[in-house]
Each structure stands twice: as C-alpha cells, then as structure tokens.
Motif scaffolding. Structure first.
Motif, PDB file in Angstrom:
ATOM      1  N   MET A   1      36.479  43.897  30.690  1.00 53.17           N
ATOM      2  CA  MET A   1      37.737  43.966  31.437  1.00 53.17           C
ATOM      3  C   MET A   1      38.178  42.562  31.803  1.00 53.17           C
ATOM      4  O   MET A   1      37.435  41.822  32.450  1.00 53.17           O
ATOM      5  CB  MET A   1      37.538  44.790  32.724  1.00 53.17           C
ATOM      6  CG  MET A   1      38.817  44.928  33.566  1.00 53.17           C
ATOM      7  SD  MET A   1      38.462  45.790  35.112  1.00 53.17           S
ATOM      8  CE  MET A   1      37.935  47.387  34.515  1.00 53.17           C
ATOM      9  N   CYS A   6      43.609  45.495  34.459  1.00 54.58           N
ATOM     10  CA  CYS A   6      43.142  46.792  34.945  1.00 54.58           C
ATOM     11  C   CYS A   6      44.309  47.751  35.149  1.00 54.58           C
ATOM     12  O   CYS A   6      45.287  47.426  35.810  1.00 54.58           O
ATOM     13  CB  CYS A   6      42.403  46.574  36.265  1.00 54.58           C
ATOM     14  SG  CYS A   6      41.665  48.031  36.983  1.00 54.58           S
ATOM     15  N   SER A   7      44.220  48.964  34.559  1.00 51.02           N
ATOM     16  CA  SER A   7      45.237  49.981  34.813  1.00 51.02           C
ATOM     17  C   SER A   7      45.054  50.485  36.246  1.00 51.02           C
ATOM     18  O   SER A   7      44.015  50.280  36.868  1.00 51.02           O
ATOM     19  CB  SER A   7      45.079  51.138  33.836  1.00 51.02           C
ATOM     20  OG  SER A   7      43.884  51.859  34.104  1.00 51.02           O
ATOM     21  N   ASP A  10      42.025  52.778  36.517  1.00 53.11           N
ATOM     22  CA  ASP A  10      40.783  52.029  36.360  1.00 53.11           C
ATOM     23  C   ASP A  10      40.497  51.174  37.594  1.00 53.11           C
ATOM     24  O   ASP A  10      39.343  51.027  38.012  1.00 53.11           O
ATOM     25  CB  ASP A  10      40.833  51.143  35.121  1.00 53.11           C
ATOM     26  CG  ASP A  10      40.754  51.946  33.830  1.00 53.11           C
ATOM     27  OD1 ASP A  10      40.297  53.101  33.887  1.00 53.11           O
ATOM     28  OD2 ASP A  10      41.148  51.415  32.776  1.00 53.11           O
ATOM     29  N   CYS A  11      41.547  50.605  38.183  1.00 51.79           N
ATOM     30  CA  CYS A  11      41.374  49.763  39.362  1.00 51.79           C
ATOM     31  C   CYS A  11      40.870  50.582  40.550  1.00 51.79           C
ATOM     32  O   CYS A  11      39.990  50.141  41.293  1.00 51.79           O
ATOM     33  CB  CYS A  11      42.679  49.057  39.708  1.00 51.79           C
ATOM     34  SG  CYS A  11      43.079  47.661  38.644  1.00 51.79           S
ATOM     35  N   LEU A  14      37.349  51.363  40.046  1.00 52.69           N
ATOM     36  CA  LEU A  14      36.559  50.177  40.341  1.00 52.69           C
ATOM     37  C   LEU A  14      36.340  50.036  41.841  1.00 52.69           C
ATOM     38  O   LEU A  14      35.228  49.725  42.298  1.00 52.69           O
ATOM     39  CB  LEU A  14      37.277  48.936  39.792  1.00 52.69           C
ATOM     40  CG  LEU A  14      36.501  47.621  39.763  1.00 52.69           C
ATOM     41  CD1 LEU A  14      35.301  47.726  38.825  1.00 52.69           C
ATOM     42  CD2 LEU A  14      37.420  46.483  39.313  1.00 52.69           C
ATOM     43  N   SER A  56      30.096  45.323  36.407  1.00 56.59           N
ATOM     44  CA  SER A  56      30.946  44.613  37.366  1.00 56.59           C
ATOM     45  C   SER A  56      30.194  44.201  38.627  1.00 56.59           C
ATOM     46  O   SER A  56      30.609  43.274  39.327  1.00 56.59           O
ATOM     47  CB  SER A  56      32.138  45.495  37.764  1.00 56.59           C
ATOM     48  OG  SER A  56      32.931  45.800  36.641  1.00 56.59           O
ATOM     49  N   ILE A  70      36.438  40.603  37.609  1.00 54.95           N
ATOM     50  CA  ILE A  70      37.222  41.706  38.179  1.00 54.95           C
ATOM     51  C   ILE A  70      37.739  41.394  39.588  1.00 54.95           C
ATOM     52  O   ILE A  70      38.264  42.279  40.280  1.00 54.95           O
ATOM     53  CB  ILE A  70      36.389  43.021  38.205  1.00 54.95           C
ATOM     54  CG1 ILE A  70      35.023  42.808  38.865  1.00 54.95           C
ATOM     55  CG2 ILE A  70      36.193  43.543  36.789  1.00 54.95           C
ATOM     56  CD1 ILE A  70      34.980  43.097  40.327  1.00 54.95           C
ATOM     57  N   GLN A  73      41.817  41.967  40.208  1.00 59.13           N
ATOM     58  CA  GLN A  73      42.254  43.362  40.248  1.00 59.13           C
ATOM     59  C   GLN A  73      41.587  44.150  41.371  1.00 59.13           C
ATOM     60  O   GLN A  73      42.206  45.024  41.990  1.00 59.13           O
ATOM     61  CB  GLN A  73      42.022  44.060  38.902  1.00 59.13           C
ATOM     62  CG  GLN A  73      40.629  43.932  38.341  1.00 59.13           C
ATOM     63  CD  GLN A  73      40.503  42.798  37.343  1.00 59.13           C
ATOM     64  OE1 GLN A  73      41.000  41.706  37.588  1.00 59.13           O
ATOM     65  NE2 GLN A  73      39.851  43.065  36.208  1.00 59.13           N
TER      66      GLN A  73
END
Length: 214
Positions: A1, A6-7, A10-11, A14, A56, A70, A73
C-alpha cells in the motif's frame, strides 16, 4: 500500500486493525515509526513471527512499530473518525442539557460516543501528538464528574507511550501535568498519587494476564 493510495473502505479497515492492536495489548510501552523493509529484520531479531495481523504494524514484547508506508492515510482516516465522533458527542451533550436527548435520530448512547471519541483520539495523538482538538476532547470527557481514577492513570500511560516516540511534545507534557493535577484533587500527597497509579497499572497487568489464560 503506497502513501495516500488507500480507498475509503481500506483506510477504515486499517484504522480498525490498528485500534484492535492497541486494545489487544494494553501493556504497550513504546511506539515508533518504521520502514516496511524493517519488519522482517525485527522478526528475525525477535526470533518469532509478527504478533500483528498485517505488514502495517509490528507488535512484540509490548513494543509497537507502525509502518511509515501507511502514516498519511491512517492519520487522515483517524482524524476524520475522531472529528465525526466528537461532533456527535457534543451534539448529544447539548441535547441532553436541553432535555431533548430523545430527539436525536442516531439513538447512539453517550457511553458509546465517549468510547469512540477516546478510541479515535488515541490513534490520532499517537500519530500526531500536537493535534490540540484531540487533547481538548479528552480533557472535556475526563472533566465530567465521577470519573474513576483508572481513567486518569490510563491517560498517564497514554502520555508515556506518546512520549516514547515524541519526547519533546509540549502538548503531551501539558496534558500529563493536567492529569496529575486532576488526580491530586483526590489524594493528599504525591506519594499517594504514585502508589495509586502503580496499583492501577498492576490491576491492568493482572487483568491482561488472566485474559491470556482464558
């Protein structure tokens, strides 16, 4: 990623994953940002696989590593979630003071909103310790009457965790001083505060150990 790739779904996944990592290990005492390439090296040094559930985050021996890949995001989605929860919390409080709580269409309880604000603000501050709105939100909630001492000792733990990565963070030191003043209202001497704080931390350790046995 990649950074910023990040969509929305997905965010939020996360963010949920990170909050799960924090909740699953309440004894985390050090946090830092690490390059993704270092995860394998850390696993080799620890002679075990990553306790986390993704590449992550790295969590071993109560040490938490967050991938630098990451950060942008994760910080963005955490701030969005926090601000939304805090806005709803203030709306709920205002309605309650006017005896209009029943007119809130969301039907979310105050306890649930408090939990969301505290949970999301914790993530925000671990990533960006100078975000004053998050500190002020926590102060507002902790200033409410009948707060258990455990809530304040947990706040001291959070401040220590943040300072492990940002030792010169003035907002964190300021918040820590405020917490100590709040605790001192219930205890007559600094020694009492220290002893009670250690007692609360010991309870957390015992609770965590018991959960591992279940």
């Amino acid at each position: 990623m990649g950074q910023g790739s990040c969509s929305q779904e997905d965010c939020f996944n996360l963010l949920n994953l990170f909050e799960h990592v924090l909740e699953s290990d309440p004894l985390i005492d050090e946090v830092g940002f690490i390059h993704p390439s270092q995860f394998t090296l850390l696993d080799k040094e620890a002679r075990s696989s990553n306790d986390g559930t993704s590449a992550s985050f790295w969590n071993q021996d109560h040490k938490l590593g967050i991938s630098t890949d990451i950060l942008i995001q994760l910080c963005r989605v955490a701030k969005h979630a926090f601000l939304a929860a805090f806005k709803e919390y203030k709306r709920h409080e205002n309605a309650s003071s006017e005896s209009l709580t029943e007119n809130i269409s969301s039907g979310v309880s105050c306890c649930s909103l408090v939990s969301k604000v505290m949970k999301h603000s914790q993530v925000v501050l671990l990533l960006s310790s100078d975000f004053g709105t998050a500190w002020n939100a926590r102060k507002l909630i902790l200033s409410k009457q009948n707060q258990p001492l455990e809530a304040f000792t947990e706040e001291l733990r959070l401040s220590r965790l943040i300072l492990s990565n940002c030792p010169k963070s003035e907002p964190t030191w300021s918040h820590r001083r405020w917490i100590i003043k709040m605790i001192s209202r219930s205890f007559s001497t600094p020694q009492d505060i220290i002893l009670e704080s250690r007692s609360q931390e010991h309870k957390v350790i015992i609770t965590n150990s018991n959960s591992l046995l279940l």
